[in-house]
Motif scaffolding. Structure first.
Motif, mmCIF file in Angstrom:
data_model
loop_
_atom_site.group_PDB
_atom_site.id
_atom_site.type_symbol
_atom_site.label_atom_id
_atom_site.label_comp_id
_atom_site.label_asym_id
_atom_site.label_seq_id
_atom_site.Cartn_x
_atom_site.Cartn_y
_atom_site.Cartn_z
ATOM 1 N N GLU A 8 0.808 -1.220 0.000
ATOM 2 C CA GLU A 8 0.000 0.000 0.000
ATOM 3 C C GLU A 8 0.838 1.266 0.000
ATOM 4 O O GLU A 8 0.442 2.266 -0.547
ATOM 5 N N ASN A 9 1.988 1.251 0.660
ATOM 6 C CA ASN A 9 2.752 2.481 0.857
ATOM 7 C C ASN A 9 4.071 2.449 0.088
ATOM 8 O O ASN A 9 4.695 1.397 -0.061
ATOM 9 N N ASN A 10 4.480 3.609 -0.386
ATOM 10 C CA ASN A 10 5.768 3.712 -1.064
ATOM 11 C C ASN A 10 6.894 3.696 -0.042
ATOM 12 O O ASN A 10 6.856 4.410 0.952
ATOM 13 N N LYS A 11 7.897 2.868 -0.279
ATOM 14 C CA LYS A 11 9.010 2.713 0.639
ATOM 15 C C LYS A 11 10.321 2.629 -0.134
ATOM 16 O O LYS A 11 10.334 2.381 -1.342
ATOM 17 N N VAL A 12 11.416 2.823 0.603
ATOM 18 C CA VAL A 12 12.753 2.586 0.074
ATOM 19 C C VAL A 12 13.270 1.293 0.701
ATOM 20 O O VAL A 12 13.293 1.158 1.932
ATOM 21 N N TRP A 13 13.705 0.376 -0.144
ATOM 22 C CA TRP A 13 14.122 -0.953 0.284
ATOM 23 C C TRP A 13 15.609 -1.150 0.026
ATOM 24 O O TRP A 13 16.125 -0.752 -1.023
ATOM 25 N N PHE A 82 18.078 8.041 -2.272
ATOM 26 C CA PHE A 82 16.627 7.965 -2.053
ATOM 27 C C PHE A 82 16.140 8.759 -0.840
ATOM 28 O O PHE A 82 14.944 8.844 -0.591
ATOM 29 N N LYS A 83 17.075 9.309 -0.044
ATOM 30 C CA LYS A 83 16.764 10.183 1.098
ATOM 31 C C LYS A 83 16.153 9.467 2.295
ATOM 32 O O LYS A 83 15.801 10.113 3.286
ATOM 33 N N SER A 84 16.010 8.166 2.236
ATOM 34 C CA SER A 84 15.565 7.385 3.394
ATOM 35 C C SER A 84 15.816 5.913 3.104
ATOM 36 O O SER A 84 16.054 5.528 1.951
ATOM 37 N N VAL A 87 12.996 -0.159 4.652
ATOM 38 C CA VAL A 87 13.003 -1.601 4.900
ATOM 39 C C VAL A 87 14.352 -2.166 4.470
ATOM 40 O O VAL A 87 14.807 -1.919 3.349
ATOM 41 N N VAL A 88 14.982 -2.898 5.371
ATOM 42 C CA VAL A 88 16.199 -3.637 5.053
ATOM 43 C C VAL A 88 15.873 -5.117 5.071
ATOM 44 O O VAL A 88 15.256 -5.613 6.030
#
Length: 285
Positions: A8-13, A82-84, A87-88
């Motif tokens: 649902e949400n945009n994330k940086v992985w 990506f500035k954040s 999730v790792v």
């Protein structure tokens, strides 16, 4: 084609070991869903070829996980780009088969370097950024062997037990900071895990360890016929990263669930069998 239903949400992985297996499935699904993905490998050209996509959302990175500086540089590059980092997924690792006596000290240390210390290096490098943003989710991939080990896989099991232990305590340590931790224990999935690319076998077999040879033969016969679908495993990990209250422990695969529950039963029986002795340790008088 986008597949936004998986998240649902945009994330940086940030995903390690991304050129094959679970890592590659994760990267492809996430990019298809419009997510930003930093993906690491020792072989960047192979990673880019396997992913088959060039976009602003995809950041392929060379990383030597046993080198703390290499890991820190990759984390910093991801943050700068990506500035954040939300999730790792510590996915990189390999199997090692043989009895303890049959494997050298060098082989044992190399296994821990990637399977355990590589995970620790990533966690140490990313935690300052997650603490500052007061959010994040660290997903460490262990194995059902880290809960219920099989004959002939002592060192591999030791690394995966370690990943489970450090994940459990890390989850407690960082909860108050808004950071979540999940350790995943997959069973047998149809990846390249049982091939020479991902599995080291003892070069010095000892004839007395026939049970070890038999165990290895049973596992190796599964190659290409494992019941687990890696695409479903990747989708499950993506799903829990989108949950408000993800589990600390996640079993993946019917075989993993069965082995874990059997182990729980064995532990309960052994603990209760020696309950009187266990409780008799206090000073008297």
């Amino acid at each position: 084609m986008k597949n936004n239903k998986i998240i649902e949400n945009n994330k940086v992985w940030f995903i390690t070991g991304a050129s094959k297996g679970f890592g590659l499935s994760l990267v492809k699904q996430l990019l298809a869903a419009g997510q930003k993905v930093a993906a690491t490998s020792r072989y960047v050209a192979s990673l880019v070829k396997a992913v088959g996509e060039v976009s602003d959302n995809f950041l392929p990175l060379y990383v030597n996980l046993s080198d703390e500086k290499s890991v820190a540089e990759a984390i910093q590059t991801t943050q700068n780009t990506f500035k954040s980092i939300d999730v790792v997924i510590n996915n990189a690792g390999y199997g090692i088969g043989g009895s303890i006596e049959e494997l050298t000290d060098e082989e044992a240390r190399e296994s821990f370097d990637i399977n355990v210390f590589g995970t620790l290096n990533v966690i140490r490098a990313v935690m300052p950024f997650m603490r500052e943003q007061k959010s994040g989710h660290i997903i460490n991939i262990s194995s059902i062997a880290g809960i219920a080990a099989g004959t002939g896989w002592a060192l591999y099991a030791a690394t995966k037990f370690a990943v489970i232990g450090l994940s459990e305590v890390l989850a407690d340590d960082v909860r108050s900071m808004g950071i979540k931790v999940t350790v995943v224990a997959p069973g047998a999935f149809r990846t390249s895990f049982l091939t020479p690319d991902s599995l080291v076998m003892t070069k010095n077999p000892i004839s007395e360890y026939q049970d070890v040879r038999n165990s290895h033969a049973r596992y190796l016969q599964m190659d290409g016929n494992q019941i687990g679908d890696p695409e479903k495993a990747a989708a499950a990990m993506i799903k829990i990263a989108d949950d408000d209250n993800p589990p600390v422990h996640l079993l993946l695969g019917e075989d993993a669930y069965s082995r874990a529950m059997t182990k729980l039963g064995v532990l309960e029986k052994e603990f209760k069998l020696n309950e009187e002795l266990s409780k008799s340790m206090a000073y008297q008088g």
